[in-house]
Design a protein around this motif. Sequence first.
Motif: not given
Ligand SMILES: [Mg+2]
Length: 163
Positions: A31-36, A117-119, A121-123
């Motif tokens: 899990l990402d925190i910020d924005g998620t 929530d970010q392509i 970094t996360d995706v």
């Molecule tokens: Mg985020």
Amino acid sequence: MFFPFPDKIFDDVTCIRPEFLRQAGIRGLLLDIDGTLAQTRQPEPSPAVDAWLAEMRRSGVALYILSNNKSPERTRAFAERIGCGWRHRSHKPGRKGFAAAARELGLAPRELAIVGDQIYTDVLGGMRAGMHTLMVQSTDTYLWYFPLRRLAELPFRRERRAG
Ligand SMILES: [Mg+2]
């Protein structure tokens, strides 16, 4: 050439259902925190997100906080609330944090999904790590560069909305 298409896009984390995870063979979530899980400046998750996290735990889904946030305090606070492992300064999309999380959870990359929530970094990081990629619409609405980032992400959002 490698394009960072998320497997699925959800309106927010609470739209990710245990049945969907089961069907996709996903046993754990990074899990990402910020924005998620919360807005970037929000100190804790909303009651709805708290309830979702509890539901995930009840369903036997392994959880892990994988954040690029520089603050160990913020990352630890979220992880302690959930009762799960965590890593701050993960340098997503770098592979190291993803690999460390999988190791700690004792799960294979294909059994894990990154939720973020970010392509870029996360995706992208999740894809490089061989994991499922579940994108959520950012809970953040106010930072000046968001419209620019959204524009840059547009080509990758096409036809990936969850049905
Ligand atoms: Mg985020």
